[in-house]
Each structure stands twice: as structure tokens, then as C-alpha cells.
Design a protein around this motif. Structure first.
Motif, PDB file in Angstrom:
ATOM      1  N   ASN A 136       0.856  -1.203   0.000  1.00  0.00           N
ATOM      2  CA  ASN A 136       0.000   0.000   0.000  1.00  0.00           C
ATOM      3  C   ASN A 136       0.886   1.245   0.000  1.00  0.00           C
ATOM      4  O   ASN A 136       2.108   1.142   0.181  1.00  0.00           O
ATOM      5  CB  ASN A 136      -0.874  -0.003   1.260  1.00  0.00           C
ATOM      6  CG  ASN A 136      -0.011   0.114   2.509  1.00  0.00           C
ATOM      7  OD1 ASN A 136       0.765  -0.785   2.811  1.00  0.00           O
ATOM      8  ND2 ASN A 136      -0.104   1.228   3.210  1.00  0.00           N
ATOM      9  N   GLY A 137       0.291   2.395  -0.133  1.00  0.00           N
ATOM     10  CA  GLY A 137       1.063   3.633  -0.058  1.00  0.00           C
ATOM     11  C   GLY A 137       0.256   4.829  -0.508  1.00  0.00           C
ATOM     12  O   GLY A 137      -0.842   4.686  -1.013  1.00  0.00           O
ATOM     13  N   PRO A 138       0.830   6.034  -0.301  1.00  0.00           N
ATOM     14  CA  PRO A 138       0.081   7.264  -0.592  1.00  0.00           C
ATOM     15  C   PRO A 138       0.150   7.680  -2.065  1.00  0.00           C
ATOM     16  O   PRO A 138       1.012   7.229  -2.814  1.00  0.00           O
ATOM     17  CB  PRO A 138       0.823   8.295   0.261  1.00  0.00           C
ATOM     18  CG  PRO A 138       2.241   7.806   0.271  1.00  0.00           C
ATOM     19  CD  PRO A 138       2.156   6.296   0.266  1.00  0.00           C
ATOM     20  N   GLY A 139      -0.763   8.572  -2.436  1.00  0.00           N
ATOM     21  CA  GLY A 139      -0.659   9.268  -3.710  1.00  0.00           C
ATOM     22  C   GLY A 139      -1.160   8.496  -4.909  1.00  0.00           C
ATOM     23  O   GLY A 139      -1.836   7.468  -4.789  1.00  0.00           O
ATOM     24  N   CYS A 177      -3.814  -2.609  -2.208  1.00  0.00           N
ATOM     25  CA  CYS A 177      -4.226  -1.216  -2.371  1.00  0.00           C
ATOM     26  C   CYS A 177      -3.408  -0.513  -3.446  1.00  0.00           C
ATOM     27  O   CYS A 177      -3.569  -0.811  -4.623  1.00  0.00           O
ATOM     28  CB  CYS A 177      -4.219  -0.497  -1.029  1.00  0.00           C
ATOM     29  SG  CYS A 177      -5.422   0.849  -1.015  1.00  0.00           S
ATOM     30  N   LEU A 178      -2.473   0.394  -3.079  1.00  0.00           N
ATOM     31  CA  LEU A 178      -1.613   1.001  -4.100  1.00  0.00           C
ATOM     32  C   LEU A 178      -0.944  -0.117  -4.911  1.00  0.00           C
ATOM     33  O   LEU A 178      -0.751   0.017  -6.122  1.00  0.00           O
ATOM     34  CB  LEU A 178      -0.541   1.880  -3.442  1.00  0.00           C
ATOM     35  CG  LEU A 178       0.433   2.553  -4.399  1.00  0.00           C
ATOM     36  CD1 LEU A 178      -0.164   3.817  -4.987  1.00  0.00           C
ATOM     37  CD2 LEU A 178       1.754   2.877  -3.718  1.00  0.00           C
ATOM     38  N   ARG A 197     -12.936   4.986   2.589  1.00  0.00           N
ATOM     39  CA  ARG A 197     -12.118   4.945   3.808  1.00  0.00           C
ATOM     40  C   ARG A 197     -13.015   4.565   4.970  1.00  0.00           C
ATOM     41  O   ARG A 197     -13.910   5.325   5.329  1.00  0.00           O
ATOM     42  CB  ARG A 197     -11.425   6.298   4.062  1.00  0.00           C
ATOM     43  CG  ARG A 197     -10.395   6.616   3.019  1.00  0.00           C
ATOM     44  CD  ARG A 197      -9.736   7.957   3.170  1.00  0.00           C
ATOM     45  NE  ARG A 197      -8.876   8.208   2.018  1.00  0.00           N
ATOM     46  CZ  ARG A 197      -9.293   8.705   0.848  1.00  0.00           C
ATOM     47  NH1 ARG A 197     -10.559   9.060   0.678  1.00  0.00           N
ATOM     48  NH2 ARG A 197      -8.458   8.844  -0.158  1.00  0.00           N
ATOM     49  N   ASN A 236      -8.929   2.187   2.431  1.00  0.00           N
ATOM     50  CA  ASN A 236      -8.358   3.530   2.494  1.00  0.00           C
ATOM     51  C   ASN A 236      -7.757   3.837   1.144  1.00  0.00           C
ATOM     52  O   ASN A 236      -6.570   3.647   0.927  1.00  0.00           O
ATOM     53  CB  ASN A 236      -7.278   3.594   3.577  1.00  0.00           C
ATOM     54  CG  ASN A 236      -6.412   4.827   3.410  1.00  0.00           C
ATOM     55  OD1 ASN A 236      -6.819   5.787   2.763  1.00  0.00           O
ATOM     56  ND2 ASN A 236      -5.215   4.796   3.971  1.00  0.00           N
ATOM     57  N   HIS A 237      -8.587   4.247   0.204  1.00  0.00           N
ATOM     58  CA  HIS A 237      -8.014   4.622  -1.094  1.00  0.00           C
ATOM     59  C   HIS A 237      -8.853   5.673  -1.796  1.00  0.00           C
ATOM     60  O   HIS A 237     -10.058   5.769  -1.591  1.00  0.00           O
ATOM     61  CB  HIS A 237      -7.831   3.386  -1.991  1.00  0.00           C
ATOM     62  CG  HIS A 237      -9.102   2.699  -2.386  1.00  0.00           C
ATOM     63  ND1 HIS A 237      -9.585   2.734  -3.676  1.00  0.00           N
ATOM     64  CD2 HIS A 237      -9.990   1.976  -1.695  1.00  0.00           C
ATOM     65  CE1 HIS A 237     -10.710   2.041  -3.743  1.00  0.00           C
ATOM     66  NE2 HIS A 237     -10.986   1.572  -2.556  1.00  0.00           N
ATOM     67  N   GLY A 238      -8.162   6.464  -2.643  1.00  0.00           N
ATOM     68  CA  GLY A 238      -8.819   7.522  -3.396  1.00  0.00           C
ATOM     69  C   GLY A 238      -8.715   7.294  -4.898  1.00  0.00           C
ATOM     70  O   GLY A 238      -9.337   7.998  -5.681  1.00  0.00           O
ATOM     71  N   TYR A 239      -7.878   6.324  -5.288  1.00  0.00           N
ATOM     72  CA  TYR A 239      -7.757   5.942  -6.703  1.00  0.00           C
ATOM     73  C   TYR A 239      -8.314   4.537  -6.841  1.00  0.00           C
ATOM     74  O   TYR A 239      -8.489   3.820  -5.851  1.00  0.00           O
ATOM     75  CB  TYR A 239      -6.285   5.965  -7.148  1.00  0.00           C
ATOM     76  CG  TYR A 239      -5.692   7.356  -7.139  1.00  0.00           C
ATOM     77  CD1 TYR A 239      -5.658   8.135  -8.287  1.00  0.00           C
ATOM     78  CD2 TYR A 239      -5.189   7.896  -5.953  1.00  0.00           C
ATOM     79  CE1 TYR A 239      -5.133   9.426  -8.267  1.00  0.00           C
ATOM     80  CE2 TYR A 239      -4.663   9.183  -5.922  1.00  0.00           C
ATOM     81  CZ  TYR A 239      -4.634   9.940  -7.088  1.00  0.00           C
ATOM     82  OH  TYR A 239      -4.120  11.213  -7.054  1.00  0.00           O
ATOM     83  N   HIS A 243      -7.755  -3.756   2.400  1.00  0.00           N
ATOM     84  CA  HIS A 243      -6.634  -4.102   3.276  1.00  0.00           C
ATOM     85  C   HIS A 243      -6.904  -5.401   4.028  1.00  0.00           C
ATOM     86  O   HIS A 243      -7.457  -5.371   5.121  1.00  0.00           O
ATOM     87  CB  HIS A 243      -6.366  -2.958   4.260  1.00  0.00           C
ATOM     88  CG  HIS A 243      -5.711  -1.786   3.610  1.00  0.00           C
ATOM     89  ND1 HIS A 243      -4.345  -1.633   3.550  1.00  0.00           N
ATOM     90  CD2 HIS A 243      -6.234  -0.739   2.940  1.00  0.00           C
ATOM     91  CE1 HIS A 243      -4.043  -0.536   2.882  1.00  0.00           C
ATOM     92  NE2 HIS A 243      -5.179   0.028   2.508  1.00  0.00           N
TER      93      HIS A 243
HETATM   94  N1  LIG Z   1      -4.001   2.556   1.048  1.00  0.00           N
HETATM   95  C1  LIG Z   1      -3.420   2.729  -0.138  1.00  0.00           C
HETATM   96  O1  LIG Z   1      -2.513   1.998  -0.546  1.00  0.00           O
HETATM   97  C2  LIG Z   1      -3.885   3.917  -0.939  1.00  0.00           C
HETATM   98  C3  LIG Z   1      -3.550   3.809  -2.399  1.00  0.00           C
HETATM   99  C4  LIG Z   1      -3.626   5.128  -3.145  1.00  0.00           C
HETATM  100  N2  LIG Z   1      -2.750   6.103  -2.584  1.00  0.00           N
HETATM  101  C5  LIG Z   1      -5.048   5.626  -3.158  1.00  0.00           C
HETATM  102  O2  LIG Z   1      -5.368   6.578  -2.485  1.00  0.00           O
HETATM  103  O3  LIG Z   1      -5.871   5.064  -3.835  1.00  0.00           O
END
Ligand SMILES: NC(=O)CC[C@H](N)C(=O)O
Length: 367
Positions: free
Chosen positions: A221-224, A249-250, A271, A291-294, A331
Motif C-alpha cells: 500500500n502507499g500514498p498518492g 491497495c496502491l 475509507r 483507504n483509497h482515493g484511486y 486491506h
Molecule cells: N491505502 C493505499 O494503498 C492507498 C492507495 C492510493 N494512494 C489511493 O489513495 O488510492
């Protein structure tokens, strides 16, 4: 006229839609980020330490945050990642923790109204100013400098490990986990099942991975915006079909993008800890943490959608039998949230085809 003089606010949130919301300042500072909300009613320590929230301002829709304390053993990483925290009411203990971390916090505002705005208008930029002398103009200045999420082109560098770190398991599987901002519970879930996990920087190259002779290449997972993770995408392209691939996720988004799929930004994302997901083969629905926006808009020709979100039909699981790939948008490691989908980690190790991994849940005391 007198009222505004007497009840001076010490916190302002300047929203991208032009509104300025007053609040009570709990931890002073000035900051900015993408305003998002989580509906989770527990797990504030895990959410606040989840690296996926980097560059975001996290609003809790649950009205009281901090009612069971703050314990480091529940942290998902070594620091708080959101740029600021927003709730109807924070307890003193949470405020002290956020103050230690230097993360601005505000409460005593109508978070129902804020969440409704985000749902109607989408995740938006916010500028925040907290402190005795701050003005709405200060918050607006922060907003003016706020970047969009996709403009944080090297956000992985802010959250990744800088050197290879190994967590030994007592089974036979070797996992190369590319750390784009990995939650600690992902490592724990694999080590609990006997895997040895090598955690690599997000910009690791093919040689770094090959040197570890992994049974699975796992993207965290990760941001952005997933499209900004060029080096990680190249790793997936390089190893697809050679080494089994997993992602969370990411990680799912990067795997899809590398294998010919496309990703897109959602209006306000998912989320929370009660997102229903249907497995298309079994028909079974499980509750998941998200928890994701993409999201993956199109998985491309090489991957199949295996699981979907019951609310909006977005892709929650992808797989390729031919290439040995399984990924999840949600997750499975939970923390916070329901443990319904922990079996994903068993599936990943089964895909690796190694033997001798025994699942030893942490909840069971070892003797
Ligand atoms: N939790 C995540 O890995 C988030 C993935 C990506 N940053 C998104 O917002 O979709």
C-alpha cells in the motif's frame, strides 16, 4: 458584531470550495493537504500511522476519537502521516500524542457537514491554520499553496524504507516486499505465516530483487497517485510471469497499471472498516477495511477482476492464473477493521508454491 469579537476562533479550515470553517484548535500549526474522511469508528491509532494518508488531512466521521487511549503497539509505522487531524472531539491523550508528533489538530466543528461536502464535491484541497493569532487569511494562504494529490510526484520517497530490512519467518517462503509506504501489519501477516520478508525501497531495481531470490514479489500500500510510481511499475513489468506477484491497495493499482490496465481518481474514495466486497466466484461477501482515493478503472487484458465492491462495483480483487498474480484493493491485513479477509495471505503463500509455512496468529500466545 460583538459575538465574533467575543468568540474568536483559534482554528480555520479554508476549503477548496471557497468556504472557511471555524474550529477549536487542539494542536497549533499551519498546514495543507487533501481533505478526506474515514467512517471507521475504531482504529484511530492505526489510521493516523498508516503511511497511505501522507499529504492528506484526515477527518473522522465518528464523533469521539481517543476513547480507548493511545498505545504504540497498535501503530502501523513510526510516525503520524496525515498533515492534520479533524474530529468532532479528540480526547486529551490523542491531543498530547499529536502535539508530540507536531501534527495540527482541530475539533468542535460540525464534521457531519464537512463529510457531506466531501461526499457531494469530492475530496478537496484544504488549508489549515491553528493558533492564538491565526486568521482565516492564514488558512487561505495555506490553501493557495496546496498541491493536488497527483502533483506529489515523488511521494513514495517520503514514506519508504531507505535500506533493505529483513524480517525472518520460520517457514520456506521468501517475500520481496516493495515498500511504497507499507503498513506494519502486512509484514506481520506474512511473518506470522512463516514467510521471511525482505522490505525493499520503493525505487528498488531488478537487480536488488533478483539478489533476494524471492518466491513472491509483493507491492505494498502507499500514498498518492499510482501513476507516479515509475520504478515500482517497471519492477512489475520485469518480473511478471517470472515471479508470482501480489499487491495491496496502491500495490493492486501499480500491478494493474504495469500490466496494461488503467487507474483513475475516485470522487471521495473509500475509507472505513465496513466496505462490503463480493467474491465473483464464490458469491461470498466479506466486510473489509479500506483507504483509497484511486481505483483500477480497467484491469487490461492480462488480469481478471475477481472481487468487486458491493456499493459501487469497483475492482476489489484482480488475478491472473497464467502470470501467478493476486491483488486486493482493500486491506486484508485489517488493523483497523474486520479480519474476514486475512486468508489472502494464505493464498499468496500458496501461490508461491513453497511448503513448510505454518500459520501462527499473533493472538495466540506462544508457549
Ligand atoms: N491505502 C493505499 O494503498 C492507498 C492507495 C492510493 N494512494 C489511493 O489513495 O488510492
Amino acid at each position: 458584531m460583538f459575538r465574533s469579537f467575543l468568540v474568536m476562533s483559534d482554528a480555520y479550515l479554508a476549503l477548496e470550495d471557497g468556504r472557511v470553517v471555524e474550529a477549536r484548535g487542539r494542536v497549533p500549526g499551519r498546514t495543507r493537504g487533501e481533505l478526506v474522511f474515514t467512517t471507521a469508528y475504531t482504529g484511530y491509532e492505526e489510521s493516523l500511522t498508516d503511511p497511505s494518508y501522507e499529504e492528506q488531512v484526515l477527518t473522522f466521521s465518528y464523533p469521539l476519537i481517543g476513547n480507548y487511549g493511545v498505545r504504540a503497539e497498535r501503530f502501523e509505522s513510526d510516525r503520524v502521516h496525515p498533515r492534520a487531524a479533524v474530529a468532532r472531539e479528540f480526547t486529551e491523550e490523542v491531543v498530547e500524542w499529536l502535539a508530540d508528533e507536531g501534527v495540527p489538530a482541530v475539533d468542535h466543528l460540525d464534521t457531519r457537514d464537512l463529510v457531506t461536502s466531501i461526499r457531494e464535491e469530492g475530496a478537496m484541497k484544504v488549508g489549515i491554520a491553528v493558533g492564538e493569532d491565526v486568521t482565516p487569511e492564514d488558512a487561505k494562504e495555506e490553501l493557495a499553496q496546496c498541491k493536488g494529490m497527483s502533483e506529489h510526484v515523488d511521494i513514495g520517497a517520503q514514506v519508504t524504507t531507505t535500506e533493505l530490512t529483513t524480517f525472518e519467518g520460520d517457514g520456506d517462503t521468501t517475500v520481496a516486499l516493495v515498500d511504497c509506504g507499507a503498513k506494519g501489519s502486512i509484514v506481520d501477516s506474512l511473518v506470522d505465516r512463516g514467510a521471511t520478508v525482505h522490505v525493499l525501497p520503493y525505487d528498488a531495481d531488478a537487480e536488488d530483487v533478483t539478489a533476494l531470490e524471492p518466491d513472491v514479489l509483493f507491492i505494498s500500500n502507499g500514498p498518492g497517485d499510482p501513476e507516479n510510481y515509475t520504478a515500482t511499475r517497471e519492477l512489475v513489468e520485469e518480473f511478471a510471469g517470472e515471479v508470482p506477484l501480489a499487491g495491496i491497495c496502491l500495490g493492486q493499482q501499480i500491478v494493474a497499471s504495469a500490466l496494461g490496465g488503467t487507474t483513475e481518481k475516485m470522487a471521495f474514495g473509500h475509507r472505513g472498516v465496513n466496505q462490503p466486497v463480493r467474491d465473483l466466484q464464490s458469491g461470498k461477501v466479506v466486510m473489509t477495511t479500506q483507504n483509497h482515493g484511486y481505483t483500477v478503472a480497467d484491469p487490461g487484458d492480462q488480469l481478471d477482476v475477481t472481487q468487486v465492491n458491493v456499493n459501487d462495483d469497483t475492482a476489489e480483487g484482480l488475478a491472473s492464473e497464467e502470470l501467478s498474480v493476486i491483488t486486493r484493493q482493500y486491506h486484508p491485513e485489517a488493523h483497523p477493521g474486520p479480519h474476514d479477509s486475512l486468508g489472502f495471505f494464505d493464498d499468496v503463500l500458496a501461490m508461491a508454491g513453497t511448503e513448510g509455512n505454518e500459520h501462527k496468529p499473533r493472538a495466540v500466545a506462544s508457549d
